[in-house]
Design an enzyme around this catalytic site. Structure first.
Site, mmCIF file in Angstrom:
data_model
loop_
_atom_site.group_PDB
_atom_site.id
_atom_site.type_symbol
_atom_site.label_atom_id
_atom_site.label_comp_id
_atom_site.label_asym_id
_atom_site.label_seq_id
_atom_site.Cartn_x
_atom_site.Cartn_y
_atom_site.Cartn_z
ATOM 1 N N GLY A 34 2.148 1.396 11.689
ATOM 2 C CA GLY A 34 3.346 2.440 12.574
ATOM 3 C C GLY A 34 4.336 2.467 11.264
ATOM 4 O O GLY A 34 4.368 2.121 10.381
ATOM 5 N N PHE A 88 -3.677 2.800 16.737
ATOM 6 C CA PHE A 88 -4.618 3.532 16.640
ATOM 7 C C PHE A 88 -5.816 3.274 16.080
ATOM 8 O O PHE A 88 -5.640 1.829 15.508
ATOM 9 C CB PHE A 88 -4.403 4.618 14.969
ATOM 10 C CG PHE A 88 -4.515 5.412 13.930
ATOM 11 C CD1 PHE A 88 -5.494 6.537 14.701
ATOM 12 C CD2 PHE A 88 -5.681 4.265 12.674
ATOM 13 C CE1 PHE A 88 -5.809 7.473 13.840
ATOM 14 C CE2 PHE A 88 -6.532 5.697 12.792
ATOM 15 C CZ PHE A 88 -6.502 6.742 13.106
ATOM 16 N N GLN A 159 4.792 14.314 12.873
ATOM 17 C CA GLN A 159 4.957 15.280 13.875
ATOM 18 C C GLN A 159 5.467 16.763 13.849
ATOM 19 O O GLN A 159 5.610 16.986 14.995
ATOM 20 C CB GLN A 159 6.414 14.593 14.264
ATOM 21 C CG GLN A 159 5.918 12.843 15.195
ATOM 22 C CD GLN A 159 5.222 12.814 16.201
ATOM 23 O OE1 GLN A 159 4.025 13.621 16.496
ATOM 24 N NE2 GLN A 159 5.279 12.443 17.713
ATOM 25 N N LEU A 210 4.445 13.669 -3.925
ATOM 26 C CA LEU A 210 3.506 14.417 -4.603
ATOM 27 C C LEU A 210 2.787 14.409 -4.658
ATOM 28 O O LEU A 210 1.478 14.460 -6.272
ATOM 29 C CB LEU A 210 4.002 15.506 -5.672
ATOM 30 C CG LEU A 210 5.290 15.527 -5.906
ATOM 31 C CD1 LEU A 210 6.054 16.674 -7.250
ATOM 32 C CD2 LEU A 210 4.873 17.567 -4.762
ATOM 33 N N LYS A 213 0.407 12.677 -8.432
ATOM 34 C CA LYS A 213 1.884 13.985 -9.872
ATOM 35 C C LYS A 213 3.256 13.337 -9.102
ATOM 36 O O LYS A 213 4.376 14.243 -9.925
ATOM 37 C CB LYS A 213 1.948 15.612 -9.569
ATOM 38 C CG LYS A 213 0.233 16.025 -9.643
ATOM 39 C CD LYS A 213 0.185 17.753 -9.419
ATOM 40 C CE LYS A 213 0.677 17.846 -7.072
ATOM 41 N NZ LYS A 213 0.657 19.387 -6.998
ATOM 42 N N ASP A 243 5.514 5.536 3.269
ATOM 43 C CA ASP A 243 6.426 4.430 3.656
ATOM 44 C C ASP A 243 7.001 4.361 2.548
ATOM 45 O O ASP A 243 8.043 2.517 2.685
ATOM 46 C CB ASP A 243 5.455 3.593 5.206
ATOM 47 C CG ASP A 243 5.417 5.010 6.087
ATOM 48 O OD1 ASP A 243 5.831 5.854 6.574
ATOM 49 O OD2 ASP A 243 3.897 4.390 6.522
#
Length: 310
Positions: A34, A88, A159, A210, A213, A243
């Site tokens: 999460g 999930f 979201q 990125l 990158k 995260d």
């Protein structure tokens, strides 16, 4: 879960309207995760005392204990008496094809949590990270931060796909910092109809990861800082890498490091997550971490970042 076969061999194109399948899987691995949990866990390991705000079910007890051992304050977590904690569920076959479901559960009650009430109850917010959550909760908490003058970090991530352009624009308006990855940045521009200059006028700073990158940091005046990644030793699972970067970057900024050094710390945490099989499966070995920073960015960077690591 892992299915030792191929879904494609079992899904019959002319029978999909009658599909009824059960897959006998070889293993079941339950991992903590999460967005809020991942960022809070990393902030705790890096020596912070993050306050986790969110809604969970009565099945959260073991996860709460895990987070608290990592230094996370779970005192603002709302426990539902009606639903389980969001989860999930994913099954992967031999071709790396996946069949998955996301159960929001108690997450839908996050909209009932008031940032203002928590502030009035004595919680002290230096800033609030508003990450992927119940969309109504994200909008409410963003507005509360604006009305109460609390600096907030907009991190809409997954979201964005389900929000319309108007709501997406509301989420970023007045943010001290906007986090996205490269794809989310393009999606945000498309959905809101705003230009890069428009968004720069609405947020204090934009941080766009990125992937391999590195990361770009764009300030309100257009000045840009680019930081390359810390080279990986191996790649295990990318879940939660973003995260981890956010937690490292915010830890650096809270400690007074420059944008470049903060992003370099974020990249170190990101690669530690990448090299583990779970977003909260990593730990910080300070000596090894400083050595990797020196290899990637030079000894001065390692010394400056190392000075704030626990």
């Amino acid at each position: 879960m892992r299915f030792p076969g191929k879904f494609s061999q079992l899904l019959l194109a002319d029978k999909l309207e009658h599909v009824s399948l059960s897959f006998l899987v070889d293993d079941l691995v339950v991992r903590h995760g999460g967005v809020g949990g991942n960022i809070a866990y990393a902030l705790g390991l890096l020596g912070g005392s993050p306050l986790l705000i969110g809604a969970v079910g009565e099945d959260f007890a073991e996860y709460r204990s895990w987070l608290e051992k990592a230094g996370v304050d779970c005192g603002a977590v709302r426990t539902s008496d009606r639903a389980h904690t969001a989860r999930f569920l994913c099954t992967t076959d031999d071709d790396m094809a996946q069949i998955a479901s996301f159960y929001p559960g108690a997450m839908s009650e996050a909209r009932e949590i008031s940032i203002s009430d928590l502030l009035d109850a004595g919680h002290d917010f230096g800033s609030v990270v508003i990450g992927a959550n119940d969309p109504d909760a994200m909008l409410r908490h963003t507005e509360e931060c604006r009305s109460r003058g609390i600096p907030f970090i907009a991190d809409p991530s997954q979201q964005l796909a389900r929000m319309d352009g108007g709501d997406a624009a509301k989420l970023i308006e007045g943010a001290a910092l906007l986090f996205t990855n490269e794809y989310e940045w393009a999606l945000l521009l498309q959905k809101t109809g705003l230009t890069e200059d428009d968004i720069r006028a609405r947020v204090g700073m934009r941080v766009t990861t990125l992937g391999p990158k590195g990361v770009d940091i764009v300030e309100s005046d257009g000045a840009t800082v680019h930081v390359d990644v810390v080279p990986e030793r191996h790649r295990t699972d990318p879940t939660g890498v973003g995260d981890g970067f956010r937690a490292g970057f915010l830890t650096g900024r809270n400690a007074g490091l420059s944008l470049e050094r903060s992003a370099q710390l974020g990249c170190l945490v990101a690669v530690l997550v990448l090299e583990n099989d779970a977003p909260q499966g990593w730990t910080l070995d300070r000596t090894d971490g400083v050595a990797r920073l020196a290899d990637a960015y030079g000894q001065q960077a390692a010394d400056e970042i190392g000075a704030i690591l626990p």
